[in-house]
Scaffold this motif. Structure first.
Motif, short mmCIF file in Angstrom:
data_model
loop_
_atom_site.label_atom_id
_atom_site.label_comp_id
_atom_site.label_asym_id
_atom_site.label_seq_id
_atom_site.Cartn_x
_atom_site.Cartn_y
_atom_site.Cartn_z
N LEU A 10 0.58 -1.24 0.11
CA LEU A 10 -0.03 -0.13 -0.01
C LEU A 10 0.99 1.64 -0.07
O LEU A 10 1.62 1.62 0.79
CB LEU A 10 -0.49 0.48 0.84
CG LEU A 10 -1.44 0.92 0.95
CD1 LEU A 10 -3.06 0.90 0.93
CD2 LEU A 10 -2.51 1.05 2.92
N LYS A 11 0.09 2.07 -1.09
CA LYS A 11 1.46 3.41 -0.81
C LYS A 11 0.51 4.34 -0.23
O LYS A 11 -0.67 4.73 -0.70
CB LYS A 11 1.99 3.79 -2.51
CG LYS A 11 1.82 5.07 -2.60
CD LYS A 11 2.34 5.22 -3.98
CE LYS A 11 3.29 6.53 -3.57
NZ LYS A 11 3.05 7.66 -5.59
N THR A 12 1.20 5.16 0.74
CA THR A 12 0.59 6.75 1.20
C THR A 12 1.57 7.71 0.85
O THR A 12 2.87 7.53 1.14
CB THR A 12 0.25 6.01 2.50
OG1 THR A 12 0.25 4.56 2.97
CG2 THR A 12 -0.62 6.61 3.69
N VAL A 13 0.63 8.48 1.04
CA VAL A 13 1.21 9.68 -0.02
C VAL A 13 0.80 10.81 1.50
O VAL A 13 -0.66 10.49 1.78
CB VAL A 13 0.60 10.24 -0.84
CG1 VAL A 13 1.09 11.64 -1.03
CG2 VAL A 13 1.17 9.29 -1.82
N ILE A 14 1.72 11.68 2.32
CA ILE A 14 1.29 12.32 3.28
C ILE A 14 1.75 13.66 2.96
O ILE A 14 2.76 14.07 1.71
CB ILE A 14 2.15 12.21 5.18
CG1 ILE A 14 1.78 10.81 5.12
CG2 ILE A 14 1.97 12.99 5.59
CD1 ILE A 14 2.82 10.43 5.95
N GLU A 15 0.31 14.54 2.72
CA GLU A 15 0.88 16.11 2.71
C GLU A 15 -0.04 17.24 2.98
O GLU A 15 -0.85 16.85 4.05
CB GLU A 15 0.02 16.36 0.57
CG GLU A 15 1.12 15.52 -0.04
CD GLU A 15 0.63 15.74 -2.08
OE1 GLU A 15 -0.82 15.29 -1.26
OE2 GLU A 15 1.41 16.38 -2.19
N PRO A 16 0.43 18.33 3.07
CA PRO A 16 -0.17 19.40 3.61
C PRO A 16 -1.51 19.94 3.34
O PRO A 16 -1.18 19.27 2.10
CB PRO A 16 0.85 20.44 3.38
CG PRO A 16 1.98 20.00 2.24
CD PRO A 16 1.76 18.78 2.45
N LEU B 82 5.65 13.32 12.17
CA LEU B 82 5.23 13.63 10.56
C LEU B 82 5.02 12.14 9.79
O LEU B 82 3.64 11.91 9.01
CB LEU B 82 5.95 14.44 9.45
CG LEU B 82 6.48 16.00 10.27
CD1 LEU B 82 7.06 16.86 9.74
CD2 LEU B 82 4.91 16.54 9.80
N ILE B 83 6.24 11.45 9.46
CA ILE B 83 6.07 9.95 9.36
C ILE B 83 5.12 9.26 9.67
O ILE B 83 4.16 8.05 9.01
CB ILE B 83 7.56 9.56 9.17
CG1 ILE B 83 8.41 10.47 8.84
CG2 ILE B 83 7.47 8.02 8.32
CD1 ILE B 83 10.09 9.77 8.88
N GLY B 92 5.66 20.24 2.02
CA GLY B 92 6.70 18.85 1.30
C GLY B 92 5.84 17.93 1.20
O GLY B 92 4.64 17.92 1.32
N SER B 93 6.56 16.84 0.97
CA SER B 93 5.05 16.05 0.72
C SER B 93 6.07 13.79 1.63
O SER B 93 7.78 14.46 1.01
CB SER B 93 5.08 15.43 -0.09
OG SER B 93 5.70 14.64 -1.23
N ILE B 94 5.64 13.37 2.26
CA ILE B 94 6.30 12.06 2.78
C ILE B 94 5.60 11.61 1.13
O ILE B 94 3.88 10.73 1.95
CB ILE B 94 6.35 12.00 4.06
CG1 ILE B 94 6.91 13.16 4.44
CG2 ILE B 94 6.71 10.56 4.31
CD1 ILE B 94 6.03 13.49 5.97
N GLU B 95 6.06 9.84 0.74
CA GLU B 95 5.56 9.10 0.75
C GLU B 95 6.30 7.92 1.11
O GLU B 95 7.30 7.55 1.67
CB GLU B 95 5.47 8.94 -0.90
CG GLU B 95 4.96 9.53 -1.43
CD GLU B 95 5.19 10.05 -3.16
OE1 GLU B 95 5.60 10.32 -3.97
OE2 GLU B 95 5.59 8.58 -3.39
N TYR B 96 5.32 6.80 1.72
CA TYR B 96 5.94 5.30 2.38
C TYR B 96 5.04 4.12 1.23
O TYR B 96 3.35 4.39 1.07
CB TYR B 96 5.93 5.19 3.55
CG TYR B 96 5.11 5.39 4.48
CD1 TYR B 96 3.87 6.88 4.73
CD2 TYR B 96 4.06 3.94 4.86
CE1 TYR B 96 3.15 6.68 5.79
CE2 TYR B 96 2.78 4.36 5.10
CZ TYR B 96 2.64 5.33 5.73
OH TYR B 96 1.48 5.57 6.39
#
Lengths: 288, 428
Positions: A10-16, B82-83, B92-96
């Motif tokens: 599963l890909k998760t993207v965290i953005e503002p 954040l993570i 910015g962005s974080i992807e995992y």
């Protein structure tokens, strides 16, 4: 760049600004947590008590006796049709409790689960859902007690309830939704302005007297000056209570204006509540 | 690190920043107009931006064990928050890829009213485990936590140690794709801490991707194969663990554990330091002052002589943090000083036999014999410095030869008696 894992994981993207495509999927993934939180709430509430869940019975029943004594016997107000006053009161207490519990729990969710939310991620809405589930158990017990009370009054005063009694659980969704989503709507403000924590219980208390919980809706409408009668009947919670009473008392007519008001308010607050809550959950960790 | 690495990227952090708005109380307008003063009454605060993190970018590949080091307030925990999606980035962005689980503060979500068993299930659910997952692991959790028969007792009746053990046991059975560890290893008594470390190094060996925040550099050494250094919200290094630790120690100089100014400290009663004065002490080779069992403890202290003086000897006493003396070393240095001279003296305690634990070390200078008939010269009590004796072998380089000493119970005392032999003969 090898990106092979993307296919199986599963890909998760965290953005503002809370862009999160899988919020609702996450809620489903964490459904067990909601049940666990509800279980915790219930277990903890009755730990080290002797009668345990019995308290869920005692509370509304005692309330019923007091209210029907004061409003029915002392103030001598009329009941609906030939229903015993106590049954009418109890039929009001159930939806009112559902509304006020859900409202209180949902509006204070960020404060009451701050400890958890500041340490672990889960879709935040799981917390109020869990709390609401726990409150539902109490109401289910209250409903069972209502059936018992009706049975007793059948033998003692010959009161025959309507077949619509079976519809109560369906109509109960309305006060749950109304309380839950208006509560969610206020939840972010509850973090910023702690005054709300003082104000809301007070409002709930006033609301209980303004709303026909302990007395009949017809009696209340008659007491209100003519030009305000329509306005009074728009009280959405009155609509909910009317509907539940209509389910139980055969002679009651269905009161459409207040019911429609209840439906509209609920439908309006579903998106408003979710939107406000999701906005609040993004920043509350930094504010609490 | 290596651009040609073919392991897949599992976390990619791009230009991440986190801004907080902080309120400061404005200066009172003493010379201002009445209106200024009125404005101050209405709004005492001015707001300013504070970037807890700024422009952080890095990638983590599958199997990386990344340490995030930095001083308090450098932004380490914010980054982990954040993570782990506890709070969101400002930019910015974080992807995992896959599932991240964090062993943040141990015992988060423990409810004191619930029993150990109920808490295990609740905690499991909070950490994202299903009921079946917990069912499968339940016996292992109970065994690891050593809670035993108390599993059905409300947690409020547990000792704090039991609570922590149970919480760690639940958290350490997590099996996510990416594991995040934030200073959880500094819990429990020595023996359990060691057990946790062993569990962690097992996890590390299994090839799991780990992100770890710790102030204990030996844990970082033992657990991680790569490190980034944060300072004031900026990433100042990404690469080798040892390099990062050096850099961290560099930033850390302001508040070093391994260097103490002694001249200003109060002296033990009866010592006037009018002849020879202890000035500084530096612990060598070990900036964290954490030593493995019977690892040599080396330190240098600086003395300044005010008069000509000779026959100076040293007493080094180790005491528990409650003040109870544990052991003393007598060093017959027989040093002689001439007035005004400054001298650095290095002491090496090769084998101290001290049991694992925290110790305060006091230094006492005497003239004459070490044991009796000595004159008091200078003494710092209770601590000229402190050390922690550790008893673990997460790092092969530091592993002591004696594996039998890996566990130590408090009631065994404070020192381990070595060189014991036994003889036996059958009686007919």
């Amino acid at each position: 760049m090898a990106d092979g894992t993307s296919k199986r994981m599963l890909k998760t993207v965290i953005e503002p600004n809370g862009k999160n495509s899988q919020y609702w999927k996450d809620i489903w993934r964490y459904r067990e947590l909601a049940l666990n939180l509800a279980k915790r709430d219930i277990t903890v509430r009755y730990k080290q008590t002797i009668i345990g869940l019995g308290w869920s019975v005692i509370n509304p029943v005692v309330n019923m006796f007091i209210m029907s004594f004061i409003f029915g016997n002392v103030a001598n107000l009329a009941s609906d049709g030939d229903a015993p006053y106590s049954i009418m009161v109890y039929a009001g207490i159930i939806p009112w409790t559902l509304f006020s519990k859900n409202f209180t729990l949902a509006s204070s969710t960020f404060i009451s689960s701050a400890g958890l939310m500041k340490k672990v991620y889960f879709p935040r809405i799981i917390a109020p859902i869990g709390a609401s589930l726990a409150a539902l158990i109490d109401s289910a017990i209250s409903y069972a007690v209502l059936l018992l009370i009706i049975l007793v009054s059948y033998f003692s005063s010959g009161f025959v309830p309507s077949w619509r009694l079976l519809l109560v659980p369906v109509f109960a969704l309305l006060p749950i939704g109304l309380g839950f989503f208006t509560g969610l709507f206020l939840s972010p403000y509850n973090i910023r302005f702690r005054d709300l924590k003082q104000v809301l219980p007070f409002l709930i208390q006033i609301g209980q007297y303004v709303t026909p919980v302990a007395y009949s809706f017809t009696v209340a409408v008659e007491a209100v000056p003519d030009q305000y009668q329509f306005l009074y009947s728009l009280n959405p919670i009155a609509g909910v209570i009317n509907a539940i009473r209509w389910c139980i008392i055969p002679t009651n007519a269905f009161h459409w204006p207040s019911f429609i008001a209840a439906i509209i308010v609920t439908l309006v607050f579903i998106p408003l509540g979710i939107k406000a809550f999701r906005k609040g959950e993004r920043t509350f960790v930094d504010l609490v | 690190m290596n651009k040609n690495d073919d392991r897949p990227v599992v976390i990619s952090v791009k230009n991440v920043g986190k801004k907080y708005i902080i309120k400061n109380i404005k200066k009172y307008p003493i010379d201002g107009t009445k209106f200024d003063k009125f404005k101050f009454r209405i709004n005492k605060y001015s707001k300013s931006d504070f970037w807890a993190l700024k422009d952080i970018s890095f990638e983590v590949r599958e199997g990386d064990r990344l340490a995030i080091v930095g001083r308090n307030g450098a932004g380490k925990s914010t980054l982990l928050k954040l993570i782990t999606r506890i709070t969101e980035p400002t930019e910015g962005s974080i992807e995992y890829y896959g599932i991240i689980a964090a062993m943040l503060e141990v015992g988060t979500g423990f409810n004191p009213e619930l029993t150990g068993r109920e808490n295990v299930y609740l905690n499991g659910a909070i950490l994202g485990m299903s009921k079946e997952d917990v069912d499968k692991r339940f016996d292992g959790i109970v065994e690891f936590s050593e809670v035993g028969q108390f599993i059905d007792t409300p947690v409020k009746r547990y000792s704090s140690g039991m609570k922590v053990r149970l919480a760690f046991a639940v958290a350490s059975t997590l099996d996510p794709d990416i594991l995040i560890v934030d200073e959880v290893l500094s819990v429990g008594d020595m023996k359990f801490r060691e057990k946790c470390l062993n569990r962690m190094s097992d996890i590390a060996k299994s090839g799991k991707t780990i992100l770890c925040v710790s102030h204990v550099m030996n844990i970082v050494r033992g657990l991680c194969n790569r490190a980034i250094v944060l300072d004031h919200g900026k990433m100042i290094y990404d690469g080798e663990v040892e390099e990062a630790i050096d850099m961290y120690n560099g930033i850390h100089k302001i508040n070093r554990l391994d260097h103490r100014e002694l001249s200003g400290l109060p002296r033990t009663e009866g010592y006037f330091c009018d002849k020879l004065v202890l000035q500084t002490v530096d612990i060598l080779d070990n900036p964290e002052c954490v030593f493995y069992w019977n690892e040599p403890i080396r330190f240098t202290f600086r003395t300044k002589a005010l008069v000509d003086i000779k026959d100076i000897n040293l007493r080094v006493r180790f005491a528990r943090n409650n003040g109870a003396p544990a052991a003393t070393a007598f060093v017959e240095m027989n040093e002689a000083f001439s007035a005004g001279e400054m001298r650095d003296i290095t002491i090496c305690i090769n084998k101290h036999n001290l049991a694992p634990g925290d110790y305060q070390v006091s230094l006492t200078l005497t003239r004459g014999s070490v044991f009796d008939n000595f004159d008091n010269i200078d003494s710092i009590e209770p601590d000229a410095f402190s050390v922690t004796i550790l008893n673990v072998g997460t790092d092969n380089k530091k592993q002591m030869d004696d594996d039998a000493s890996r566990m130590w119970l408090d009631f065994w005392g404070r020192s381990r008696i070595m060189d014991v032999t036994s003889e036996s003969a059958t009686v007919e």
